[in-house]
Design a protein around this motif. Structure first.
Motif, PDB file in Angstrom:
ATOM      1  N   SER A 150       0.885  -1.235   0.017  1.00 47.72           N
ATOM      2  CA  SER A 150       0.070   0.069   0.153  1.00 47.72           C
ATOM      3  C   SER A 150       0.959   1.338  -0.084  1.00 47.72           C
ATOM      4  O   SER A 150       0.496   2.103  -0.739  1.00 47.72           O
ATOM      5  CB  SER A 150      -0.701  -0.102   1.276  1.00 47.72           C
ATOM      6  N   ARG A 151       2.016   1.298   0.963  1.00 49.38           N
ATOM      7  CA  ARG A 151       2.620   2.444   0.722  1.00 49.38           C
ATOM      8  C   ARG A 151       3.528   2.858  -0.294  1.00 49.38           C
ATOM      9  O   ARG A 151       3.653   3.683  -0.887  1.00 49.38           O
ATOM     10  CB  ARG A 151       3.911   2.314   1.932  1.00 49.38           C
ATOM     11  N   THR A 152       3.960   1.544  -1.118  1.00 48.31           N
ATOM     12  CA  THR A 152       4.541   1.727  -2.432  1.00 48.31           C
ATOM     13  C   THR A 152       3.623   2.181  -3.524  1.00 48.31           C
ATOM     14  O   THR A 152       4.153   3.112  -4.223  1.00 48.31           O
ATOM     15  CB  THR A 152       5.176   0.318  -2.833  1.00 48.31           C
ATOM     16  N   LEU A 153       2.369   1.759  -3.232  1.00 43.12           N
ATOM     17  CA  LEU A 153       1.465   2.199  -4.537  1.00 43.12           C
ATOM     18  C   LEU A 153       1.337   3.825  -4.130  1.00 43.12           C
ATOM     19  O   LEU A 153       0.896   4.452  -5.105  1.00 43.12           O
ATOM     20  CB  LEU A 153       0.145   1.587  -4.355  1.00 43.12           C
ATOM     21  N   TYR A 171       4.488  14.082  -3.527  1.00 47.65           N
ATOM     22  CA  TYR A 171       3.937  15.101  -4.027  1.00 47.65           C
ATOM     23  C   TYR A 171       3.634  15.955  -2.765  1.00 47.65           C
ATOM     24  O   TYR A 171       4.033  17.078  -2.554  1.00 47.65           O
ATOM     25  CB  TYR A 171       3.009  14.927  -5.133  1.00 47.65           C
ATOM     26  N   PHE A 172       2.603  15.293  -2.021  1.00 45.85           N
ATOM     27  CA  PHE A 172       2.409  16.204  -0.767  1.00 45.85           C
ATOM     28  C   PHE A 172       3.309  16.428   0.318  1.00 45.85           C
ATOM     29  O   PHE A 172       3.234  17.602   0.728  1.00 45.85           O
ATOM     30  CB  PHE A 172       1.200  15.656  -0.061  1.00 45.85           C
ATOM     31  N   VAL A 173       4.264  15.608   0.668  1.00 49.41           N
ATOM     32  CA  VAL A 173       5.237  16.065   1.524  1.00 49.41           C
ATOM     33  C   VAL A 173       6.120  17.042   0.965  1.00 49.41           C
ATOM     34  O   VAL A 173       6.684  17.869   1.782  1.00 49.41           O
ATOM     35  CB  VAL A 173       6.079  14.775   1.870  1.00 49.41           C
ATOM     36  N   TYR A 174       6.342  17.062  -0.204  1.00 49.99           N
ATOM     37  CA  TYR A 174       7.276  18.317  -0.750  1.00 49.99           C
ATOM     38  C   TYR A 174       6.419  19.393  -0.679  1.00 49.99           C
ATOM     39  O   TYR A 174       7.026  20.530  -0.407  1.00 49.99           O
ATOM     40  CB  TYR A 174       8.054  17.966  -2.052  1.00 49.99           C
ATOM     41  N   TYR A 198       3.154  10.661   5.937  1.00 51.87           N
ATOM     42  CA  TYR A 198       2.777  10.469   4.151  1.00 51.87           C
ATOM     43  C   TYR A 198       3.722   9.213   3.979  1.00 51.87           C
ATOM     44  O   TYR A 198       4.526   8.912   3.010  1.00 51.87           O
ATOM     45  CB  TYR A 198       3.643  11.657   3.814  1.00 51.87           C
ATOM     46  N   GLY A 199       3.302   8.118   4.649  1.00 55.80           N
ATOM     47  CA  GLY A 199       3.904   6.625   4.244  1.00 55.80           C
ATOM     48  C   GLY A 199       5.413   6.805   4.559  1.00 55.80           C
ATOM     49  O   GLY A 199       5.815   6.934   5.721  1.00 55.80           O
ATOM     50  N   GLN A 236      13.862   8.154   1.182  1.00 61.66           N
ATOM     51  CA  GLN A 236      13.557   9.436   2.253  1.00 61.66           C
ATOM     52  C   GLN A 236      14.544  10.377   2.190  1.00 61.66           C
ATOM     53  O   GLN A 236      14.538  11.275   2.623  1.00 61.66           O
ATOM     54  CB  GLN A 236      13.667   8.561   3.664  1.00 61.66           C
ATOM     55  N   LYS A 237      15.927   9.681   1.860  1.00 64.46           N
ATOM     56  CA  LYS A 237      17.153  10.401   1.879  1.00 64.46           C
ATOM     57  C   LYS A 237      17.031  11.691   1.271  1.00 64.46           C
ATOM     58  O   LYS A 237      17.507  12.877   1.868  1.00 64.46           O
ATOM     59  CB  LYS A 237      18.191   9.763   1.330  1.00 64.46           C
TER      60      LYS A 237
END
Length: 232
Positions: A9-12, A19-22, A48-49, A110-111
């Motif tokens: 689910s996280r991968t999908l 997009y939303f976290v940035y 955000y996953g 994440q990096k």
């Protein structure tokens, strides 16, 4: 099976979460933030996953610690335990040169996000070191990253067992400059999990030290921050 489905689910959802976290990060960077406001962002940046940023802290405790650290005008901060990177957000807003954050796992996706946490105009660089802080080879990597420099602040928030926190303290305190600060998280006696044993080490190490505690409520379960000021 449940874990595998969660990972799927996280991968999908990854492109949407990215997009939303940035977008959220751009909002955070839009204007300068005070320590208090930065702490609020760290506590509620968002889930955000794989890109979740969140700190599990008591607001009053982590704010008091952040102010104590900021008073040092720190150049370099070393953190044992990245977790969801909420404290990394705070430290990267305070350090002027570098934050070294250590954890057993940092996902490759994440990096770039974590490296982008310092505010615009800051020269602070985020360095992610992945591995076991208890291994000698890992300590050598930290020393290599420091290149002979000392850190102004060491935050120990990784292995919470008594032997684990004792080893992190004994291994990494030599990297802290005179006049710097070493802090421990989860120092209150009442803890929700049996392997949260920082209290037992804290009560042994603080006598004879210039020590201070930030505890929101003496009766609380979990949390609490203890600091030791390294003699100047």
């Amino acid at each position: 099976m449940k874990k595998a489905l969660k990972e799927l689910s996280r991968t999908l959802r990854m492109p949407f979460n990215r997009y939303f976290v940035y977008r959220r990060l751009r909002e955070y960077h839009a204007v300068p933030r005070s320590i208090e406001v930065t702490v609020d962002w760290a506590m509620g940046f968002g889930r955000y996953g794989y890109f979740t940023i969140q700190t599990l802290q008591k607001r009053s405790e982590i704010t008091a610690l952040a102010k104590a650290v900021a008073a040092l005008k720190p150049k370099i901060i070393l953190e044992i335990g990245t977790a969801r990177a909420g404290t990394l957000l705070i430290w990267s807003s305070i350090a002027s040169e570098k934050v070294i954050t250590c954890d057993l796992e940092h996902r490759a996706v994440q990096k770039p996000l974590l490296e982008a946490l310092p505010p615009p105009g800051s020269e602070c660089q985020v360095r992610l070191l992945t591995g076991n802080s208890h291994e000698m080879v890992f300590k050598q990597r930290v020393a290599q990253e420091l290149g002979g420099q000392k850190v102004d602040f060491l935050f120990i928030d990784g292995d919470h067992t008594e032997p684990g926190v004792a080893q992190d303290y004994n291994d990494y305190r030599e990297f802290v400059r005179a006049g710097g600060i070493i802090a421990f998280h989860d120092i209150v006696e009442s803890q929700p999990f049996p392997d949260n044993q920082v209290y037992h080490f804290w009560k042994k190490v603080k006598p004879g030290q210039v020590a201070e505690e930030f505890i929101d409520d003496p009766k609380q379960c979990g949390f609490g921050i203890g600091i030791i000021r390294v003699p100047a």
